[in-house]
Motif scaffolding. Structure first.
Motif, PDB file in Angstrom:
ATOM      1  N   LEU A 211      30.291  38.419  38.923  1.00 56.62           N
ATOM      2  CA  LEU A 211      30.664  39.257  40.061  1.00 56.62           C
ATOM      3  C   LEU A 211      30.661  40.730  39.687  1.00 56.62           C
ATOM      4  CD1 LEU A 211      33.622  37.179  41.523  1.00 56.62           C
ATOM      5  CD2 LEU A 211      31.360  37.468  42.534  1.00 56.62           C
ATOM      6  N   ALA A 212      30.938  41.044  38.416  1.00 58.52           N
ATOM      7  CA  ALA A 212      30.969  42.437  37.962  1.00 58.52           C
ATOM      8  C   ALA A 212      29.634  43.127  38.197  1.00 58.52           C
ATOM      9  CB  ALA A 212      31.359  42.507  36.492  1.00 58.52           C
ATOM     10  N   ASP A 213      28.538  42.380  38.134  1.00 53.94           N
ATOM     11  CA  ASP A 213      27.212  42.940  38.389  1.00 53.94           C
ATOM     12  C   ASP A 213      27.084  43.443  39.822  1.00 53.94           C
ATOM     13  OD1 ASP A 213      26.530  42.215  35.799  1.00 53.94           O
ATOM     14  OD2 ASP A 213      25.466  40.400  36.421  1.00 53.94           O
ATOM     15  N   TYR A 214      27.981  42.979  40.695  1.00 51.85           N
ATOM     16  CA  TYR A 214      27.944  43.342  42.115  1.00 51.85           C
ATOM     17  C   TYR A 214      29.121  44.217  42.517  1.00 51.85           C
ATOM     18  CZ  TYR A 214      24.515  39.660  42.022  1.00 51.85           C
ATOM     19  OH  TYR A 214      23.421  38.892  41.717  1.00 51.85           O
ATOM     20  N   GLY A 215      29.890  44.697  41.525  1.00 50.37           N
ATOM     21  CA  GLY A 215      30.995  45.592  41.802  1.00 50.37           C
ATOM     22  C   GLY A 215      32.289  44.907  42.198  1.00 50.37           C
ATOM     23  N   TRP A 216      32.432  43.635  41.859  1.00 45.06           N
ATOM     24  CA  TRP A 216      33.638  42.881  42.199  1.00 45.06           C
ATOM     25  C   TRP A 216      34.144  42.121  40.989  1.00 45.06           C
ATOM     26  CZ3 TRP A 216      36.006  43.478  46.790  1.00 45.06           C
ATOM     27  CH2 TRP A 216      35.256  44.052  47.809  1.00 45.06           C
ATOM     28  N   GLN A 217      35.412  41.753  41.021  1.00 44.17           N
ATOM     29  CA  GLN A 217      35.961  40.855  40.013  1.00 44.17           C
ATOM     30  C   GLN A 217      36.862  39.857  40.714  1.00 44.17           C
ATOM     31  OE1 GLN A 217      38.197  43.673  37.548  1.00 44.17           O
ATOM     32  NE2 GLN A 217      40.021  42.481  37.985  1.00 44.17           N
ATOM     33  N   ALA A 218      36.911  38.661  40.172  1.00 44.24           N
ATOM     34  CA  ALA A 218      37.794  37.631  40.707  1.00 44.24           C
ATOM     35  C   ALA A 218      39.150  37.813  40.050  1.00 44.24           C
ATOM     36  CB  ALA A 218      37.250  36.239  40.417  1.00 44.24           C
ATOM     37  N   GLY A 219      40.173  37.939  40.886  1.00 43.49           N
ATOM     38  CA  GLY A 219      41.538  38.061  40.384  1.00 43.49           C
ATOM     39  C   GLY A 219      42.159  36.686  40.302  1.00 43.49           C
ATOM     40  N   LYS A 220      43.276  36.538  40.961  1.00 46.65           N
ATOM     41  CA  LYS A 220      44.000  35.269  40.908  1.00 46.65           C
ATOM     42  C   LYS A 220      43.228  34.167  41.626  1.00 46.65           C
ATOM     43  CE  LYS A 220      48.290  33.010  41.982  1.00 46.65           C
ATOM     44  NZ  LYS A 220      49.582  33.048  42.601  1.00 46.65           N
ATOM     45  N   ILE A 221      43.053  33.056  40.930  1.00 44.33           N
ATOM     46  CA  ILE A 221      42.429  31.865  41.508  1.00 44.33           C
ATOM     47  C   ILE A 221      43.514  30.808  41.615  1.00 44.33           C
ATOM     48  CG2 ILE A 221      40.714  30.051  41.218  1.00 44.33           C
ATOM     49  CD1 ILE A 221      39.075  32.105  39.585  1.00 44.33           C
TER      50      ILE A 221
ATOM     51  N   MET B 285      44.297  27.135  42.388  1.00 44.48           N
ATOM     52  CA  MET B 285      43.736  25.797  42.594  1.00 44.48           C
ATOM     53  C   MET B 285      44.592  25.029  43.606  1.00 44.48           C
ATOM     54  SD  MET B 285      41.084  26.031  40.817  1.00 44.48           S
ATOM     55  CE  MET B 285      40.384  24.406  40.626  1.00 44.48           C
ATOM     56  N   LYS B 286      45.884  25.329  43.663  1.00 43.07           N
ATOM     57  CA  LYS B 286      46.785  24.665  44.604  1.00 43.07           C
ATOM     58  C   LYS B 286      46.469  25.070  46.049  1.00 43.07           C
ATOM     59  CE  LYS B 286      51.664  24.028  45.706  1.00 43.07           C
ATOM     60  NZ  LYS B 286      53.039  24.395  45.363  1.00 43.07           N
ATOM     61  N   GLU B 287      46.337  26.398  46.277  1.00 40.35           N
ATOM     62  CA  GLU B 287      46.047  26.897  47.621  1.00 40.35           C
ATOM     63  C   GLU B 287      44.551  26.932  47.915  1.00 40.35           C
ATOM     64  OE1 GLU B 287      47.979  30.663  48.118  1.00 40.35           O
ATOM     65  OE2 GLU B 287      49.927  29.857  47.560  1.00 40.35           O
ATOM     66  N   LYS B 288      43.749  26.739  46.874  1.00 40.45           N
ATOM     67  CA  LYS B 288      42.291  26.803  46.983  1.00 40.45           C
ATOM     68  C   LYS B 288      41.835  28.145  47.547  1.00 40.45           C
ATOM     69  CE  LYS B 288      41.613  21.877  47.113  1.00 40.45           C
ATOM     70  NZ  LYS B 288      40.946  20.752  47.680  1.00 40.45           N
ATOM     71  N   THR B 289      42.306  29.222  46.886  1.00 36.62           N
ATOM     72  CA  THR B 289      41.936  30.574  47.275  1.00 36.62           C
ATOM     73  C   THR B 289      41.545  31.381  46.050  1.00 36.62           C
ATOM     74  OG1 THR B 289      44.211  31.395  47.113  1.00 36.62           O
ATOM     75  CG2 THR B 289      43.470  30.630  49.289  1.00 36.62           C
ATOM     76  N   VAL B 290      40.769  32.442  46.288  1.00 40.41           N
ATOM     77  CA  VAL B 290      40.386  33.380  45.234  1.00 40.41           C
ATOM     78  C   VAL B 290      40.648  34.784  45.753  1.00 40.41           C
ATOM     79  CG1 VAL B 290      38.508  34.259  43.780  1.00 40.41           C
ATOM     80  CG2 VAL B 290      38.536  31.851  44.431  1.00 40.41           C
ATOM     81  N   LEU B 291      41.327  35.606  44.946  1.00 44.52           N
ATOM     82  CA  LEU B 291      41.563  36.992  45.285  1.00 44.52           C
ATOM     83  C   LEU B 291      40.480  37.826  44.592  1.00 44.52           C
ATOM     84  CD1 LEU B 291      43.387  39.081  46.655  1.00 44.52           C
ATOM     85  CD2 LEU B 291      44.720  39.177  44.536  1.00 44.52           C
ATOM     86  N   PHE B 292      39.729  38.601  45.368  1.00 42.94           N
ATOM     87  CA  PHE B 292      38.658  39.440  44.840  1.00 42.94           C
ATOM     88  C   PHE B 292      39.099  40.898  44.856  1.00 42.94           C
ATOM     89  CE2 PHE B 292      36.507  35.726  46.532  1.00 42.94           C
ATOM     90  CZ  PHE B 292      35.593  35.430  45.548  1.00 42.94           C
ATOM     91  N   HIS B 293      38.710  41.654  43.813  1.00 39.64           N
ATOM     92  CA  HIS B 293      39.036  43.086  43.710  1.00 39.64           C
ATOM     93  C   HIS B 293      37.741  43.873  43.558  1.00 39.64           C
ATOM     94  CE1 HIS B 293      43.261  42.116  43.036  1.00 39.64           C
ATOM     95  NE2 HIS B 293      42.858  41.236  42.135  1.00 39.64           N
ATOM     96  N   LYS B 294      37.638  44.984  44.282  1.00 38.58           N
ATOM     97  CA  LYS B 294      36.512  45.896  44.155  1.00 38.58           C
ATOM     98  C   LYS B 294      36.693  46.714  42.895  1.00 38.58           C
ATOM     99  CE  LYS B 294      32.936  48.110  45.933  1.00 38.58           C
ATOM    100  NZ  LYS B 294      31.645  47.552  45.672  1.00 38.58           N
ATOM    101  N   THR B 295      35.658  46.802  42.072  1.00 38.73           N
ATOM    102  CA  THR B 295      35.734  47.633  40.864  1.00 38.73           C
ATOM    103  C   THR B 295      35.104  48.978  41.174  1.00 38.73           C
ATOM    104  OG1 THR B 295      33.663  46.705  40.041  1.00 38.73           O
ATOM    105  CG2 THR B 295      35.690  45.666  39.298  1.00 38.73           C
ATOM    106  N   ASP B 296      35.550  50.003  40.480  1.00 40.88           N
ATOM    107  CA  ASP B 296      35.034  51.351  40.724  1.00 40.88           C
ATOM    108  C   ASP B 296      33.937  51.728  39.782  1.00 40.88           C
ATOM    109  OD1 ASP B 296      36.791  51.817  42.838  1.00 40.88           O
ATOM    110  OD2 ASP B 296      38.367  52.486  41.476  1.00 40.88           O
TER     111      ASP B 296
END
Length: 58
Positions: free
Chosen positions: A35-45, A47-58
């Motif tokens: 994801l870093a190649d696209y200006g993003w990073q995955a934050g908290k994943i 597995m219980k809630e089945k969600t991923v928090l994405f952060h924009k990198t500068d």
């Protein structure tokens, strides 16, 4: 009018599957670094809630 840009957002595994067109499972953890190649990073994943928090990198 000022454009608002979000720096982070949360998606469910189902939403990610819909956007990417591929199933999301534990193998996603191996590829999240790309994801870093696209200006993003995955934050908290959650597995219980089945969600991923994405952060924009500068």
């Amino acid at each position: 009018m000022q454009k608002s840009e979000k720096k982070s957002f949360r998606l469910t595994f189902e939403e990610i599957q819909e956007i990417a067109g591929i199933p999301i499972d534990h193998s996603f953890l191996k590829y999240k670094k790309e994801l870093a190649d696209y200006g993003w990073q995955a934050g908290k994943i959650s597995m219980k809630e089945k969600t991923v928090l994405f952060h924009k990198t500068d």
